[in-house]
Design a protein around this motif. Structure first.
Motif, PDB file in Angstrom:
ATOM      1  N   UNK B 165       0.906  -1.035  -0.038  1.00  0.00           N
ATOM      2  CA  UNK B 165       0.030   0.008  -0.045  1.00  0.00           C
ATOM      3  C   UNK B 165       0.941   1.031   0.039  1.00  0.00           C
ATOM      4  N   UNK B 166       2.061   1.259   0.943  1.00  0.00           N
ATOM      5  CA  UNK B 166       2.709   2.397   0.818  1.00  0.00           C
ATOM      6  C   UNK B 166       3.431   2.661  -0.491  1.00  0.00           C
ATOM      7  N   UNK B 167       3.901   1.466  -1.089  1.00  0.00           N
ATOM      8  CA  UNK B 167       4.603   1.385  -2.339  1.00  0.00           C
ATOM      9  C   UNK B 167       3.865   2.256  -3.125  1.00  0.00           C
ATOM     10  N   UNK B 181      -1.709  17.263  -3.863  1.00  0.00           N
ATOM     11  CA  UNK B 181      -2.612  16.007  -3.818  1.00  0.00           C
ATOM     12  C   UNK B 181      -2.531  15.653  -2.206  1.00  0.00           C
ATOM     13  N   UNK B 182      -2.263  16.516  -1.354  1.00  0.00           N
ATOM     14  CA  UNK B 182      -1.808  16.192   0.047  1.00  0.00           C
ATOM     15  C   UNK B 182      -3.279  15.848   0.790  1.00  0.00           C
ATOM     16  N   UNK B 183      -4.348  16.548   0.259  1.00  0.00           N
ATOM     17  CA  UNK B 183      -5.550  16.457   0.792  1.00  0.00           C
ATOM     18  C   UNK B 183      -6.062  15.142   0.583  1.00  0.00           C
ATOM     19  N   UNK B 184      -6.005  14.564  -0.794  1.00  0.00           N
ATOM     20  CA  UNK B 184      -6.704  13.367  -1.401  1.00  0.00           C
ATOM     21  C   UNK B 184      -5.479  12.392  -0.557  1.00  0.00           C
ATOM     22  N   UNK B 185      -4.357  12.457  -0.318  1.00  0.00           N
ATOM     23  CA  UNK B 185      -3.369  11.602   0.312  1.00  0.00           C
ATOM     24  C   UNK B 185      -3.927  11.168   1.676  1.00  0.00           C
ATOM     25  N   UNK B 186      -4.418  12.310   2.352  1.00  0.00           N
ATOM     26  CA  UNK B 186      -5.064  12.127   3.585  1.00  0.00           C
ATOM     27  C   UNK B 186      -6.037  11.277   3.531  1.00  0.00           C
ATOM     28  N   UNK B 189      -5.069   7.418   3.107  1.00  0.00           N
ATOM     29  CA  UNK B 189      -4.624   6.699   4.129  1.00  0.00           C
ATOM     30  C   UNK B 189      -5.881   6.361   5.080  1.00  0.00           C
ATOM     31  N   UNK B 190      -6.934   6.745   4.977  1.00  0.00           N
ATOM     32  CA  UNK B 190      -7.991   5.928   5.509  1.00  0.00           C
ATOM     33  C   UNK B 190      -8.326   4.656   5.147  1.00  0.00           C
ATOM     34  N   UNK B 191      -7.941   4.433   4.079  1.00  0.00           N
ATOM     35  CA  UNK B 191      -8.026   2.974   3.325  1.00  0.00           C
ATOM     36  C   UNK B 191      -6.954   2.075   3.967  1.00  0.00           C
ATOM     37  N   UNK B 192      -6.222   2.543   4.806  1.00  0.00           N
ATOM     38  CA  UNK B 192      -5.333   1.495   5.404  1.00  0.00           C
ATOM     39  C   UNK B 192      -5.210   1.615   6.835  1.00  0.00           C
ATOM     40  N   UNK B 193      -5.571   0.675   7.437  1.00  0.00           N
ATOM     41  CA  UNK B 193      -5.672   0.877   9.086  1.00  0.00           C
ATOM     42  C   UNK B 193      -4.254   1.034   9.745  1.00  0.00           C
ATOM     43  N   UNK B 200      -1.032   8.583  13.367  1.00  0.00           N
ATOM     44  CA  UNK B 200      -1.535   9.059  14.314  1.00  0.00           C
ATOM     45  C   UNK B 200      -0.494   8.997  15.615  1.00  0.00           C
ATOM     46  N   UNK B 201       0.396   7.932  15.596  1.00  0.00           N
ATOM     47  CA  UNK B 201       1.320   8.072  16.546  1.00  0.00           C
ATOM     48  C   UNK B 201       2.689   8.981  16.373  1.00  0.00           C
ATOM     49  N   UNK B 202       3.098   8.644  14.926  1.00  0.00           N
ATOM     50  CA  UNK B 202       4.124   9.712  14.746  1.00  0.00           C
ATOM     51  C   UNK B 202       3.656  11.206  14.882  1.00  0.00           C
ATOM     52  N   UNK B 203       2.591  11.543  14.761  1.00  0.00           N
ATOM     53  CA  UNK B 203       1.965  12.881  15.069  1.00  0.00           C
ATOM     54  C   UNK B 203       2.191  13.401  16.611  1.00  0.00           C
TER      55      UNK B 203
END
Lengths: 237, 255
Positions: B165-167, B181-186, B189-193, B200-203
């Motif tokens: 997924x990250x690839x 595309x930052x908004x779309x990217x966010x 990321x909801x598609x991948x738990x 969430x942790x990084x932030x």
């Protein structure tokens, strides 16, 4: 007591049950015989609701059992191959299964005593031999005093002594007026128990007869020979 | 359901794999906190370990356990129990035991060394990610009766969410780097738990200050209370939907 009406079941291309119609009454001991893969286990599983038929209806005491579950409190089932959670001990397993039905106060633990399973209560299920697992399965099937017993090859894997104990127990329960359905390949063993025979082949019930009647028609005294002769006659007709 | 749960727990809590998993998590967590001089660095090490091992163990262990439980499921269903009761009991048993393992293995050192928001966040997210992957495992077992195929599906699911997924995201990012595309990217990321948990942790760690422009945007969204709430809701949906689909299939399944 249990009634099949035009039941059909397909597994992909396999027609596992073909127009099965059947009526089983209390007090009967029915021997279900037939070659491997003829649909015996599927028939059992459809009584238990593990397999839902494509068409037709199965009823238990007059009401349909499809998608219902309470009727199963009156059925005891002994599977062909019992596999249990490997880390539970025999004692724990029996205790936890009894917990599932709190309404039953009086559990029938006769087989438990006869098989001396109490001395092995601490042993985990994974360390048990196939025969001992069969003994545990039998104990669980008879434990809740069910009015219907479904035994799928009960004596396969049991030593002669243990299978004799089981047969005595079956006779005892039969005398109480229960319905017992047994599938087995050991026809000689069924000879002394069964009152009726159902012969299945390729998902179809070839015949369903009284044993005495079957023996009269074929002129044989042994169940095994009568079953074979009946088949030969049928294929000539 | 509670009675089925008791049977599952009585068996599973004596399972050796689960014990090894707990010890492994414990060893990794204690090591990453004790060997780093700064507990924030320790968190980062632990995050990377947890984000790979927790989903893998959860999905594999549950799949194999459910397949091994198959014959006993038949026996349970020959008792006067509803199919949904049995399936729910099994789910509760498997997920409770994995949650417990995670709590004992990673949760206790987290609470000792990181008694703050980031620590709690990691504890909660680790438990939620475990639950999500148990749900996915239950779904995988409903796709095929064959154990080896089922385990294959489980591994593929993990591989997809943990690595592929990250690839794919990176690929899209490079292809569309000229566009905002930052908004779309966010949203993606909801598609991948796993990604959700990671972001969430990084932030909530100090390193988030070094994430640059995209990081700042992510911080604006995921750092806000709405963002946190949405993330947790999304993860709950991730638990719920695969399990519901598996339950529906299980009710109709021929055993």
């Amino acid at each position: 007591m249990i009634r099949f009406e035009q039941v059909n079941k397909h597994f992909g291309k396999l027609h596992a049950l073909r127009n099965v119609s059947l009526n089983c009454e209390a007090g009967q001991c029915i021997a279900l015989v037939g070659p491997n893969g003829c649909g015996k286990t599927t028939l059992f599983k459809s009584i238990l609701g593990l397999v839902v038929p494509d068409s037709g209806d199965i009823s238990f005491d007059g009401s349909t059992l499809i998608r219902s579950h309470l009727y199963r409190s009156r059925i005891g089932y002994m599977p062909q191959i019992g596999r249990y959670p490997s880390n539970l001990s025999i004692g724990q397993l029996i205790y936890l299964i009894r917990q599932l039905r709190e309404e039953e106060t009086q559990a029938d633990l006769e087989l438990l005593e006869e098989y001396h399973l109490e001395s092995m209560f601490e042993k985990p299920m994974r360390s048990l031999s196939g025969g001992t697992i069969q003994k545990v399965s039998a104990t669980i099937a008879f434990m809740f005093n069910p009015s219907v017993l479904i035994l799928d090859e009960p004596t396969a894997g049991l030593d002669p002594l243990a299978s004799e104990i089981l047969k005595e127990k079956i006779k005892k329960e039969l005398a109480k007026g229960k319905l017992i359905i047994i599938s087995s390949h050991l026809l000689n063993e069924l000879d002394e128990l069964a009152t009726q025979v159902i012969y299945m082949q390729e998902g179809e019930i070839k015949y369903h007869r009284d044993i005495t009647e079957l023996k009269e028609i074929t002129g044989e005294t042994m169940l095994s020979k009568a079953v074979v002769r009946m088949l030969k006659q049928a294929s000539y007709v | 359901m509670y009675k089925v749960l008791r049977i599952v727990l009585a068996d599973i809590l004596k399972n050796r794999v689960l014990l090894v998993y707990t010890l492994l998590l414990g060893a990794l967590a204690w090591a990453s906190f004790l060997l780093e001089d700064n507990s924030s660095k320790g968190m980062l090490t632990l995050l990377n370990i947890i984000i790979l091992t927790v989903p893998l163990v959860s999905v594999l262990f549950s799949t194999i356990y459910v397949y091994n439980f198959n014959e006993f499921l038949e026996l349970l269903l020959s008792q006067p129990l509803k199919r949904s009761t049995v399936w729910l009991g099994l789910y509760a048993g498997v997920s409770l035991s994995l949650m417990l393992s995670f709590f004992i293995g990673a949760g206790i050192p987290l609470l000792i060394f990181q008694l703050n928001t980031a620590g709690f966040m990691m504890l909660a997210l680790g438990i939620l990610v475990s639950l999500v992957f148990v749900s996915l495992a239950f779904l995988a077992t409903m796709f095929t009766r064959d154990k080896s195929k089922g385990v294959g599906i489980a591994v593929m699911l993990w591989l997809f969410y943990a690595l592929l997924f990250d690839g794919l995201i990176l690929f899209i990012l490079f292809q569309l780097s000229d566009y905002p595309i930052e908004g779309a990217l966010m949203m993606i990321s909801f598609l991948n738990p796993i990604d959700l948990a990671r972001i969430m942790i990084l932030l909530h760690l100090d390193v988030s200050a070094m994430l640059g422009y995209t990081g700042a945007l992510f911080f604006d969204f995921f750092g806000s209370s709405t963002g946190i709430l949405l993330t947790f809701i999304a993860l709950c949906i991730w638990c719920w939907i695969p399990f519901q689909i598996s339950l529906r299939k299980f009710k109709k399944e021929n055993l």
